[in-house]
Write a protein that holds these residues in place. Structure first.
Motif, mmCIF file in Angstrom:
data_model
loop_
_atom_site.group_PDB
_atom_site.id
_atom_site.type_symbol
_atom_site.label_atom_id
_atom_site.label_comp_id
_atom_site.label_asym_id
_atom_site.label_seq_id
_atom_site.Cartn_x
_atom_site.Cartn_y
_atom_site.Cartn_z
ATOM 1 N N LEU A 239 -1.975 -2.111 15.283
ATOM 2 C CA LEU A 239 -2.560 -0.740 15.406
ATOM 3 C C LEU A 239 -4.012 -0.617 15.241
ATOM 4 N N ALA A 240 -4.198 -1.481 13.909
ATOM 5 C CA ALA A 240 -5.539 -1.212 13.293
ATOM 6 C C ALA A 240 -6.323 -1.955 14.183
ATOM 7 N N ARG A 241 -6.143 -3.010 14.887
ATOM 8 C CA ARG A 241 -6.821 -4.083 15.535
ATOM 9 C C ARG A 241 -6.940 -3.177 17.064
ATOM 10 N N GLU A 242 -6.270 -2.499 17.525
ATOM 11 C CA GLU A 242 -6.408 -1.806 18.656
ATOM 12 C C GLU A 242 -7.065 -0.622 18.347
ATOM 13 N N LEU A 243 -7.239 -0.149 17.190
ATOM 14 C CA LEU A 243 -8.150 1.038 16.835
ATOM 15 C C LEU A 243 -9.634 0.501 16.533
ATOM 16 N N GLN A 244 -9.581 -0.965 16.261
ATOM 17 C CA GLN A 244 -11.005 -1.445 15.896
ATOM 18 C C GLN A 244 -11.091 -0.813 14.352
ATOM 19 N N LEU A 245 -10.164 -0.912 13.613
ATOM 20 C CA LEU A 245 -10.217 -0.588 12.218
ATOM 21 C C LEU A 245 -10.850 -1.748 11.398
ATOM 22 N N GLU A 246 -11.605 -1.398 10.135
ATOM 23 C CA GLU A 246 -11.473 -2.612 9.222
ATOM 24 C C GLU A 246 -10.479 -2.280 8.261
ATOM 25 N N GLU A 247 -10.257 -3.287 7.254
ATOM 26 C CA GLU A 247 -8.936 -3.074 6.319
ATOM 27 C C GLU A 247 -9.479 -1.986 5.493
ATOM 28 N N SER A 248 -10.764 -1.653 5.199
ATOM 29 C CA SER A 248 -11.203 -0.799 4.137
ATOM 30 C C SER A 248 -10.936 0.602 4.714
ATOM 31 N N GLU A 249 -10.671 0.881 6.168
ATOM 32 C CA GLU A 249 -10.506 1.939 6.702
ATOM 33 C C GLU A 249 -8.852 2.780 6.744
ATOM 34 N N TYR A 250 -7.996 1.663 6.478
ATOM 35 C CA TYR A 250 -6.808 2.225 6.593
ATOM 36 C C TYR A 250 -5.826 1.778 5.619
ATOM 37 N N THR A 251 -4.657 2.477 5.178
ATOM 38 C CA THR A 251 -3.847 1.931 4.148
ATOM 39 C C THR A 251 -2.331 2.160 4.773
ATOM 40 N N VAL A 252 -1.503 1.060 4.478
ATOM 41 C CA VAL A 252 -0.069 1.030 4.874
ATOM 42 C C VAL A 252 0.507 1.539 3.371
ATOM 43 N N ALA A 253 1.500 2.600 3.744
ATOM 44 C CA ALA A 253 2.117 3.013 2.642
ATOM 45 C C ALA A 253 3.683 3.273 3.117
ATOM 46 N N PHE A 254 4.368 3.687 1.887
ATOM 47 C CA PHE A 254 6.079 3.894 2.303
ATOM 48 C C PHE A 254 6.308 5.036 1.369
ATOM 49 N N GLN A 255 7.157 6.075 2.338
ATOM 50 C CA GLN A 255 7.568 7.400 1.941
ATOM 51 C C GLN A 255 9.193 7.376 1.762
ATOM 52 N N SER A 256 9.447 8.697 1.306
ATOM 53 C CA SER A 256 10.906 8.942 1.236
ATOM 54 C C SER A 256 11.771 8.309 0.439
ATOM 55 N N ARG A 257 11.114 8.133 -1.016
ATOM 56 C CA ARG A 257 12.065 7.459 -2.062
ATOM 57 C C ARG A 257 13.333 8.439 -2.265
ATOM 58 N N PHE A 258 14.357 7.757 -2.733
ATOM 59 C CA PHE A 258 15.387 8.534 -3.169
ATOM 60 C C PHE A 258 15.957 7.631 -4.374
ATOM 61 N N GLY A 259 16.476 8.232 -5.538
ATOM 62 C CA GLY A 259 16.867 7.421 -6.569
ATOM 63 C C GLY A 259 15.807 6.942 -7.567
ATOM 64 N N ARG A 260 16.479 6.138 -8.421
ATOM 65 C CA ARG A 260 15.625 5.719 -9.544
ATOM 66 C C ARG A 260 15.070 4.039 -9.262
ATOM 67 N N THR A 261 15.752 3.607 -8.540
ATOM 68 C CA THR A 261 15.397 2.108 -8.119
ATOM 69 C C THR A 261 13.884 1.840 -7.469
ATOM 70 N N ARG A 262 13.609 0.948 -7.497
ATOM 71 C CA ARG A 262 12.085 0.509 -6.963
ATOM 72 C C ARG A 262 12.338 0.465 -5.539
#
Length: 372
Positions: A239-262
């Motif tokens: 997707l970043a390549r399709e949008l012609q983004l540099e690595e510094s212009e976007y961040t991948v992250a993860f949501q919806s944690r549940f519980g205490r585990t990593r």
């Protein structure tokens, strides 16, 4: 209780058809504590979702989780519930209707009847069992199982398979199945994601940074061989390549944690806080793993995420809507479905009459003989 369900009435003049079973996660029937409790009980009782010894987890689930979480979750669902009901269900149903129209038109141009489309939810209603029964009643002898999860995870795609196989065990004369495992790198899907982001940028303006937030999973799933994390990373890179983004212009992250585990990292809430404290004043947040807006995007990102970002010093957070009914996405879904169906039937469609099928088989035999 009979071992097998009663088969649909057979008619000798009935042409065998092909069906497409779209599967999404599911949603409560209403934004109420009781409805959310029923939904969470089914969802969190799935051993694919919570990989804790069943007896131990059932004690925790019944004594603690189901006594406290339903009320809190119901309040969140109430914030996003609209006149037509759950956004996830509304968008999923619309995607099914649009897919039926797209494929129906394409098949009609070839003088053929399009596949039957049905929607089933892994948890809640309409159920996968009900959707499969609808397809069988319509005369479908082949069913393409297409989970609306672009990235494979055992807790989503494999769990959907479990429900399909469970229902298959109830049929005396089960249909053939073709299973879609993932399409995280399918060009049409990537192009649709890019089109959705560009649409937002054209309408709302472009923020300083783009956060690509995927649904999180416990970290141990990656250690045990689940490819979900890698699929998310590849989707983000394409997707970043399709949008012609540099690595510094976007961040991948993860949501919806549940519980205490990593869980898979970095966490979306932490990323938003760090960006704001680092001087970034505006962010766009897009959720490529969700093809339809739901609680996790409309409440967790657009509301909670915004509060997190603003509290850390940010100024504006723009939630980019999911693919929903975007024409580029529906066209890509139709293309992908057609590709799967064509490959399955080796160039023929499962709507020929027996005579037509015999003629095609005879022509193939003649071609093979000529080659020899």
């Amino acid at each position: 209780m009979p071992l097998f369900d009663k088969e649909p009435e057979h008619r000798h003049d009935q042409v065998a058809r092909t069906g497409v079973l779209l599967i999404n996660l599911g949603t409560p029937d209403a934004a109420t504590t009781s409805a959310v409790r029923r939904y969470l009980k089914q969802f969190l009782s799935d051993p694919r979702v919570v990989e804790i010894p069943r007896l131990v987890w059932q004690i925790i689930l019944r004594l603690f989780v189901l006594t406290t979480r339903p009320g809190k979750s119901a309040a969140k669902y109430a914030l996003i519930w609209n006149r037509d009901g759950s956004p996830l269900l509304v968008w999923s149903q619309k995607q099914a209707r649009l897919l039926k129209g797209y494929l129906g038109e394409r098949y009609a141009q070839r003088g053929q009847e399009g596949p039957v489309i049905a929607l089933g939810m892994r948890y809640g209603n309409p159920s996968i069992a009900k959707a499969m029964d609808e397809l069988r009643t319509a005369g479908c002898e082949r069913i393409l199982v297409l989970p609306l999860y672009p990235q494979y995870a055992a807790s989503t795609t494999a769990s959907a398979y479990d429900a399909v196989f469970k229902q298959m065990a109830r049929y005396r004369n089960p249909p053939e199945l073709r299973l879609v495992k993932s399409y995280h790198a399918y060009p049409g899907y990537i192009a649709a994601l890019a089109a959705r982001v560009r649409q937002s940028w054209n309408e709302q303006g472009r923020s300083e940074h783009l956060v690509l937030s995927f649904h999180g999973l416990p970290r141990y799933t990656l250690d045990k061989g689940d490819p979900y994390y890698c699929h998310c990373q590849k989707t983000a890179r394409l997707l970043a390549r399709e949008l012609q983004l540099e690595e510094s212009e976007y961040t991948v992250a993860f949501q919806s944690r549940f519980g205490r585990t990593r869980w898979l990292e970095p966490y979306t809430s932490v990323v938003l806080t760090q960006l704001a404290k680092g001087g970034v004043k505006s962010v766009d947040v897009f959720c490529p793993g969700f093809v339809a807006d739901c609680l996790e995007t409309l409440e967790e990102i657009a509301m909670e995420g915004k509060q997190t970002f603003l509290a850390a010093g940010g100024k504006t957070l723009n939630h980019i809507p999911c693919l929903n009914d975007n024409p580029t996405w529906i066209a890509a879904l139709a293309d992908f479905s057609s590709l799967q169906l064509t490959a399955w039937t080796d160039g023929t469609l499962n709507s020929e009459t027996p005579l037509e099928a015999a003629k095609i088989a005879n022509l193939r035999a003649q071609k093979m003989g000529a080659k020899q």
